[in-house]
Design an enzyme around this catalytic site. Structure first.
Site, PDB file in Angstrom:
ATOM      1  N   CYS A  63       0.886  -1.187  -0.003  1.00 23.90           N
ATOM      2  CA  CYS A  63       0.059  -0.082   0.094  1.00 23.90           C
ATOM      3  C   CYS A  63       0.791   1.126  -0.087  1.00 23.90           C
ATOM      4  CB  CYS A  63      -0.923   0.123   1.215  1.00 23.90           C
ATOM      5  SG  CYS A  63      -2.301   1.439   1.060  1.00 23.90           S
ATOM      6  N   ASN A 150     -12.155   0.513  -0.933  1.00 26.24           N
ATOM      7  CA  ASN A 150     -10.846  -0.236  -1.486  1.00 26.24           C
ATOM      8  C   ASN A 150     -11.212  -1.189  -2.326  1.00 26.24           C
ATOM      9  OD1 ASN A 150      -8.095  -0.370  -1.127  1.00 26.24           O
ATOM     10  ND2 ASN A 150      -8.189  -2.217  -0.139  1.00 26.24           N
ATOM     11  N   CYS A 181      -0.872   3.819  -7.202  1.00 26.51           N
ATOM     12  CA  CYS A 181      -1.769   2.970  -6.378  1.00 26.51           C
ATOM     13  C   CYS A 181      -1.613   1.535  -6.545  1.00 26.51           C
ATOM     14  CB  CYS A 181      -3.292   3.400  -6.047  1.00 26.51           C
ATOM     15  SG  CYS A 181      -4.088   2.287  -5.201  1.00 26.51           S
ATOM     16  N   GLN A 183      -3.179  -0.868  -5.907  1.00 26.49           N
ATOM     17  CA  GLN A 183      -4.844  -1.732  -5.757  1.00 26.49           C
ATOM     18  C   GLN A 183      -5.507  -1.199  -7.194  1.00 26.49           C
ATOM     19  OE1 GLN A 183      -6.172  -3.540  -4.164  1.00 26.49           O
ATOM     20  NE2 GLN A 183      -8.086  -3.156  -3.575  1.00 26.49           N
TER      21      GLN A 183
END
EC number: 5.2.1.1
Length: 233
Positions: A63, A150, A181, A183
């Protein structure tokens, strides 16, 4: 991180003899807020212990914004702390944070000025911008997609970035970061955007992969996702 980084390593397996396994230990987070990020980061030492039991060759802290929300230069602190956990568990292991990997990757590319796209809320995006600029790299412009959930971040269509990046003024920009990011997926779009805009395009996931390869002694070119993905080592 659990999709794009293995995808890049798997692409390498298609042309070279190395083979890789992937192991993960998860820190909990549902909403991308400063409070949840801080709580998540507190779990990182336990995760390092768990992964160290598997005697992995390198660990990647996924992260980026969790690290950057903890204060300027925190990736250096985190990497030392996590490494100490592996030493204490009798298997010293190199540590890569996606925050540190992005900074290092941009420096390898010689970036003086960049533009970035993030999925974060604007205050967190501004924090990321400040963190990067504190490392000596100017951020000309940033786009904050302001997605608080998320899982919704992970569900974004990477091909949407082909339209989103056009909102940025890329004059005098050395490198475009289409996903600051790990993610938010971007791998499928990186080569296409680079072909259109004519400057190096990268992401937190690509930089993290590059840094992990370096840590385990694999030669890989710095730069765009395509160079790693297509095997131009």
């Amino acid at each position: 991180m659990e999709t794009e980084i293995p995808a890049i390593f798997r692409s390498r397996e298609a042309i070279l003899p190395e083979r890789f396994t992937f192991h993960s230990s998860r820190m909990r987070m549902k909403k991308v807020t400063k409070e949840e990020l801080e709580a998540m980061d507190a779990m990182s030492l336990k995760c390092a212990q768990e992964l160290s039991d598997a005697h992995v060759d390198v660990m990647g802290y996924a992260c980026l914004v969790a690290i950057m929300s903890m204060g300027r230069g925190y990736h250096c602190v985190s990497e030392v702390n996590l490494h100490q956990e592996t030493i204490a568990n009798d298997f010293p292991t190199p540590i890569v944070t996606s925050a540190g990997a992005l900074i290092n990757g941009l420096k390898v590319l010689g970036a003086k000025q960049i533009s970035i796209i993030t999925p974060y809320m604007r205050p967190l995006t501004d924090m990321v911008v400040d963190y990067i600029e504190n490392q000596g790299i100017k951020v000309k412009q940033s786009i904050a997609l302001e997605i608080p959930d998320n899982l919704e971040v992970a569900a974004q269509n990477p091909m949407n970035l082909l339209k989103i990046y056009k909102q940025l003024d890329l004059i005098d920009v050395d490198v475009l970061v289409v996903s600051a990011c790990v993610q938010m997926p971007s791998l499928e779009a990186i080569d296409l955007i680079q072909a259109e805009c004519g400057i190096p395009v990268t992401s937190a996931a690509v930089c993290t992969t590059y840094e992990m390869m370096k840590k385990i002694g694999i030669e890989a070119k710095a730069g765009m996702g395509g160079e790693l993905l297509n095997g131009n080592y």
